[in-house]
Design a protein around this motif. Structure first.
Motif, PDB file in Angstrom:
ATOM      1  N   LYS A   1       1.089  -1.045  -0.176  1.00 37.67           N
ATOM      2  CA  LYS A   1      -0.146   0.133   0.043  1.00 37.67           C
ATOM      3  C   LYS A   1       0.817   1.056   0.166  1.00 37.67           C
ATOM      4  CE  LYS A   1      -3.467   2.595   2.890  1.00 37.67           C
ATOM      5  NZ  LYS A   1      -4.289   2.149   4.189  1.00 37.67           N
ATOM      6  N   LEU A   2       0.554   2.059  -0.747  1.00 39.99           N
ATOM      7  CA  LEU A   2       1.159   3.430  -0.764  1.00 39.99           C
ATOM      8  C   LEU A   2       1.194   5.022  -0.657  1.00 39.99           C
ATOM      9  CD1 LEU A   2       2.021   3.680  -5.028  1.00 39.99           C
ATOM     10  CD2 LEU A   2       3.479   2.228  -3.031  1.00 39.99           C
ATOM     11  N   GLU A   3       1.235   4.429   0.858  1.00 34.05           N
ATOM     12  CA  GLU A   3       1.076   5.399   1.927  1.00 34.05           C
ATOM     13  C   GLU A   3       0.617   7.448   1.462  1.00 34.05           C
ATOM     14  OE1 GLU A   3      -1.488   4.181   4.759  1.00 34.05           O
ATOM     15  OE2 GLU A   3      -0.921   2.761   5.180  1.00 34.05           O
ATOM     16  N   GLY A   4       1.802   7.707   0.410  1.00 35.42           N
ATOM     17  CA  GLY A   4       2.399   8.849   0.166  1.00 35.42           C
ATOM     18  C   GLY A   4       1.758   9.291  -0.548  1.00 35.42           C
ATOM     19  N   GLY A   5       0.330   8.829  -1.247  1.00 38.90           N
ATOM     20  CA  GLY A   5       0.064   8.442  -2.556  1.00 38.90           C
ATOM     21  C   GLY A   5       0.715   8.711  -3.676  1.00 38.90           C
ATOM     22  N   ILE A   6       0.710   8.399  -4.987  1.00 33.95           N
ATOM     23  CA  ILE A   6       1.189   7.935  -6.596  1.00 33.95           C
ATOM     24  C   ILE A   6       1.498   9.756  -6.925  1.00 33.95           C
ATOM     25  CG2 ILE A   6       0.826   7.296  -8.510  1.00 33.95           C
ATOM     26  CD1 ILE A   6      -0.892   5.514  -7.554  1.00 33.95           C
ATOM     27  N   ALA A   7       2.876  10.195  -7.344  1.00 33.17           N
ATOM     28  CA  ALA A   7       3.182  11.086  -8.212  1.00 33.17           C
ATOM     29  C   ALA A   7       3.043  11.640  -9.148  1.00 33.17           C
ATOM     30  CB  ALA A   7       4.912  11.029  -7.955  1.00 33.17           C
ATOM     31  N   VAL A   8       2.495  11.964  -9.893  1.00 26.93           N
ATOM     32  CA  VAL A   8       2.312  12.183 -11.438  1.00 26.93           C
ATOM     33  C   VAL A   8       3.504  13.407 -11.738  1.00 26.93           C
ATOM     34  CG1 VAL A   8       0.607  12.962 -12.839  1.00 26.93           C
ATOM     35  CG2 VAL A   8       0.155  12.112 -10.978  1.00 26.93           C
ATOM     36  N   PRO A   9       4.728  13.400 -12.416  1.00 32.21           N
ATOM     37  CA  PRO A   9       5.593  14.672 -11.953  1.00 32.21           C
ATOM     38  C   PRO A   9       4.854  14.922 -13.542  1.00 32.21           C
ATOM     39  CG  PRO A   9       6.550  12.349 -12.167  1.00 32.21           C
ATOM     40  CD  PRO A   9       5.238  12.173 -12.326  1.00 32.21           C
ATOM     41  N   ALA A  10       5.869  16.710 -13.741  1.00 33.15           N
ATOM     42  CA  ALA A  10       5.105  17.181 -14.450  1.00 33.15           C
ATOM     43  C   ALA A  10       5.652  16.948 -15.397  1.00 33.15           C
ATOM     44  CB  ALA A  10       5.773  18.891 -14.440  1.00 33.15           C
ATOM     45  N   GLY A  11       4.562  16.991 -17.199  1.00 35.21           N
ATOM     46  CA  GLY A  11       5.218  16.510 -18.718  1.00 35.21           C
ATOM     47  C   GLY A  11       5.398  14.934 -18.827  1.00 35.21           C
ATOM     48  N   GLN A  12       5.294  14.455 -17.506  1.00 42.55           N
ATOM     49  CA  GLN A  12       5.042  12.740 -17.685  1.00 42.55           C
ATOM     50  C   GLN A  12       3.103  11.950 -17.988  1.00 42.55           C
ATOM     51  OE1 GLN A  12       7.445  11.378 -15.181  1.00 42.55           O
ATOM     52  NE2 GLN A  12       9.450  11.751 -15.544  1.00 42.55           N
ATOM     53  N   THR A  13       3.491  11.140 -18.015  1.00 39.09           N
ATOM     54  CA  THR A  13       2.240   9.664 -17.976  1.00 39.09           C
ATOM     55  C   THR A  13       2.327   8.857 -17.021  1.00 39.09           C
ATOM     56  OG1 THR A  13       0.737  10.694 -19.701  1.00 39.09           O
ATOM     57  CG2 THR A  13       0.519   8.845 -19.623  1.00 39.09           C
ATOM     58  N   VAL A  14       1.500   8.920 -16.117  1.00 39.50           N
ATOM     59  CA  VAL A  14       1.707   7.951 -15.130  1.00 39.50           C
ATOM     60  C   VAL A  14      -0.048   7.019 -15.226  1.00 39.50           C
ATOM     61  CG1 VAL A  14       1.351   7.061 -12.419  1.00 39.50           C
ATOM     62  CG2 VAL A  14       2.267   8.971 -13.571  1.00 39.50           C
ATOM     63  N   GLU A  15       0.416   5.903 -15.151  1.00 40.85           N
ATOM     64  CA  GLU A  15      -0.565   4.853 -15.799  1.00 40.85           C
ATOM     65  C   GLU A  15      -0.999   4.239 -14.423  1.00 40.85           C
ATOM     66  OE1 GLU A  15      -1.841   1.567 -19.277  1.00 40.85           O
ATOM     67  OE2 GLU A  15       0.180   2.076 -18.923  1.00 40.85           O
ATOM     68  N   LEU A  16      -2.048   3.419 -13.759  1.00 38.18           N
ATOM     69  CA  LEU A  16      -2.981   2.431 -13.226  1.00 38.18           C
ATOM     70  C   LEU A  16      -3.473   1.769 -13.253  1.00 38.18           C
ATOM     71  CD1 LEU A  16      -2.258   5.360 -11.160  1.00 38.18           C
ATOM     72  CD2 LEU A  16      -4.433   4.419 -10.125  1.00 38.18           C
ATOM     73  N   LYS A  17      -2.793  -0.209 -13.912  1.00 42.02           N
ATOM     74  CA  LYS A  17      -3.275  -0.646 -14.197  1.00 42.02           C
ATOM     75  C   LYS A  17      -2.388  -1.913 -13.426  1.00 42.02           C
ATOM     76  CE  LYS A  17       0.694  -1.099 -17.850  1.00 42.02           C
ATOM     77  NZ  LYS A  17       1.213  -1.749 -18.881  1.00 42.02           N
ATOM     78  N   ASN A  18      -2.916  -3.272 -13.787  1.00 44.24           N
ATOM     79  CA  ASN A  18      -2.256  -4.106 -13.003  1.00 44.24           C
ATOM     80  C   ASN A  18      -1.350  -4.829 -13.417  1.00 44.24           C
ATOM     81  OD1 ASN A  18      -2.733  -7.072 -11.883  1.00 44.24           O
ATOM     82  ND2 ASN A  18      -3.238  -8.454 -13.928  1.00 44.24           N
ATOM     83  N   GLY A  19      -0.696  -5.045 -12.336  1.00 49.17           N
ATOM     84  CA  GLY A  19       0.796  -5.113 -12.114  1.00 49.17           C
ATOM     85  C   GLY A  19       2.226  -4.274 -12.063  1.00 49.17           C
ATOM     86  N   GLY A  20       1.185  -2.861 -12.024  1.00 48.95           N
ATOM     87  CA  GLY A  20       2.476  -2.499 -11.425  1.00 48.95           C
ATOM     88  C   GLY A  20       1.608  -1.065  -9.847  1.00 48.95           C
ATOM     89  N   LEU A  21       1.588   0.015 -11.029  1.00 50.38           N
ATOM     90  CA  LEU A  21       0.016   1.302 -10.092  1.00 50.38           C
ATOM     91  C   LEU A  21      -0.639   0.410  -9.807  1.00 50.38           C
ATOM     92  CD1 LEU A  21       2.859   4.316 -10.389  1.00 50.38           C
ATOM     93  CD2 LEU A  21       2.820   2.857  -8.335  1.00 50.38           C
ATOM     94  N   HIS A  22      -1.983   0.105  -9.221  1.00 48.07           N
ATOM     95  CA  HIS A  22      -3.225  -0.097  -9.645  1.00 48.07           C
ATOM     96  C   HIS A  22      -3.925   0.327  -8.310  1.00 48.07           C
ATOM     97  CE1 HIS A  22      -2.040  -3.256  -7.356  1.00 48.07           C
ATOM     98  NE2 HIS A  22      -3.145  -2.905  -6.666  1.00 48.07           N
ATOM     99  N   LEU A  23      -4.929   0.642  -8.207  1.00 43.30           N
ATOM    100  CA  LEU A  23      -6.079   0.385  -7.179  1.00 43.30           C
ATOM    101  C   LEU A  23      -6.517  -0.553  -6.815  1.00 43.30           C
ATOM    102  CD1 LEU A  23      -8.373   3.744  -8.937  1.00 43.30           C
ATOM    103  CD2 LEU A  23      -6.448   3.681  -7.451  1.00 43.30           C
ATOM    104  N   MET A  24      -6.840  -0.342  -4.783  1.00 40.94           N
ATOM    105  CA  MET A  24      -7.521  -1.702  -5.278  1.00 40.94           C
ATOM    106  C   MET A  24      -8.910  -1.261  -4.238  1.00 40.94           C
ATOM    107  SD  MET A  24      -5.862  -4.337  -5.313  1.00 40.94           S
ATOM    108  CE  MET A  24      -6.241  -5.802  -4.113  1.00 40.94           C
ATOM    109  N   PHE A  25     -10.235  -2.073  -4.928  1.00 39.95           N
ATOM    110  CA  PHE A  25     -11.142  -1.247  -3.958  1.00 39.95           C
ATOM    111  C   PHE A  25     -11.514  -2.737  -2.695  1.00 39.95           C
ATOM    112  CE2 PHE A  25     -11.093   0.393  -7.500  1.00 39.95           C
ATOM    113  CZ  PHE A  25     -12.439   1.592  -8.047  1.00 39.95           C
ATOM    114  N   MET A  26     -11.717  -1.841  -1.533  1.00 41.25           N
ATOM    115  CA  MET A  26     -11.869  -2.863  -0.582  1.00 41.25           C
ATOM    116  C   MET A  26     -12.807  -2.831   0.067  1.00 41.25           C
ATOM    117  SD  MET A  26      -8.085  -3.748  -0.682  1.00 41.25           S
ATOM    118  CE  MET A  26      -8.189  -5.062   1.155  1.00 41.25           C
ATOM    119  N   ASP A  27     -13.168  -4.118   1.024  1.00 36.41           N
ATOM    120  CA  ASP A  27     -15.283  -4.072   1.366  1.00 36.41           C
ATOM    121  C   ASP A  27     -16.075  -3.545   0.334  1.00 36.41           C
ATOM    122  OD1 ASP A  27     -13.890  -5.306   3.953  1.00 36.41           O
ATOM    123  OD2 ASP A  27     -12.889  -2.904   4.266  1.00 36.41           O
TER     124      ASP A  27
END
Length: 327
Positions: free
Chosen positions: A262-288
């Motif tokens: 779990k990433l307690e500090g959040g996910i960085a989105v640097p200037a001029g870059q693209t961040v992809e959240l998907k299975n196998g890397g950074l992603h969302l987990m919907f709990m309960d």
């Protein structure tokens, strides 16, 4: 005896029979056509004589190739690789080695509960009907274990075995046939992308959530964030009325062991870059999750960024791989 009591007892005996029939490790679906992709959903119904299961090991038979396990919250994944006995074609590339065993480790499945462990792969190389066995070992604590590895001989009923291995029946591929799983994926890829959502200098697009199994409480999903501005931003949190909480996670491979944190500090989105959240890397987990996500649904989420602020988003639910289908 009153009719109500008779009906209740009949139902009780029926349910007891069903529980007995499903008291061993088995696959949710146990038939597949050769040369197609197969989602092996392994059902683990109980622990070791009352003790919780802490590790599940699955040996993959020859002919089940290019395997990929589905991560589970609270468990680590170890992939043991080696040489295949034969070579296999993977989209024009000859492949002679790959995963031979999958292990979910360092988790805890109480004896009171049932759960599933999922592996996707391709079934290949069968010219006649064949039964494939996937020996499974449950480890409970330091010394206890249950091994499901017995295979029925020709003419023998698998129900006579004390610890039968989970099996699938493979039928030969039809001449000129196509892998319907691949076709569905191609159809999903060929559709138009949903319109992106903008917030300040951020552009959010390509979101989707994976469909969930009945009774499941944890789901996964993601989206793509493009920062077109000159300042860095951070995705601080995600909320949804469809889940008790939504966590930001990262999966990494360390010495062939897949770890999720779990990433307690959040996910960085640097200037001029693209961040992809998907299975196998950074992603969302919907709990309960209150109600398992079903393909075709849309799930509302609220993203909170450090600089862009709150963003309302509707994420469509794709299939169990997260792919969307389009008409």
């Amino acid at each position: 005896m009153t009719p109500t009591k008779t009906t209740f007892l009949a139902l009780a005996f029926s349910l007891a029979g069903t529980a007995a029939a499903c008291a061993h490790a088995s696959f949710e679906q146990d038939t597949v056509t050769s040369e197609t992709n197969f989602k092996a959903i392994l059902q683990i119904p109980h622990g070791c004589d009352g003790k919780a299961t802490n590790e599940v090991q699955v040996k993959l038979p020859e002919g089940f190739v290019f395997a990929k396990p589905q991560p589970k919250a609270g468990w680590e994944i170890e992939i043991i690789k080696g040489d295949y006995q034969k070579s296999y074609d993977n989209h024009g590339k000859t492949v002679t080695s790959g995963p031979l065993e999958i292990r979910w480790k360092s988790g805890e499945l109480s004896d009171d509960y049932y759960d599933t462990f999922v592996i996707t792969g391709k079934v290949s190389g069968f010219g006649k009907e064949t039964q494939l066995a996937f020996p499974v070992t449950q480890l409970c604590g330091a010394s206890d274990k249950v091994v499901w590895d017995q295979v029925a001989n020709e003419g023998q009923s698998p129900h006579s075995l004390e610890h039968p291995a989970p099996t699938i029946t493979v039928t030969p591929a039809e001449a000129g046939g196509h892998d319907h799983h691949d076709m569905a994926a191609m159809a999903g890829m060929s559709g138009m992308e949903d319109a992106p959502v903008t917030a300040g200098s951020l552009e959010i697009s390509g979101g989707s959530i994976k469909a969930m199994l009945p009774g499941a409480k944890v789901g996964g999903g993601g989206f793509t964030v493009k920062n077109e501005g000159s300042e860095d931003d951070i995705l601080l949190s995600v909320e949804s009325p469809a889940a008790g909480r939504v966590e930001l996670h990262e999966m990494t491979m360390q010495n062939d062991v897949m770890k999720m944190r779990k990433l307690e500090g959040g996910i960085a989105v640097p200037a001029g870059q693209t961040v992809e959240l998907k299975n196998g890397g950074l992603h969302l987990m919907f709990m309960d999750v209150m109600k398992p996500f079903v393909e075709g649904d849309t799930i509302p989420v609220t993203l909170t960024f450090e600089k862009a602020g709150k963003v309302e988003l509707m994420l469509p639910v794709g299939n169990a791989a997260g792919k969307m289908s389009h008409n």
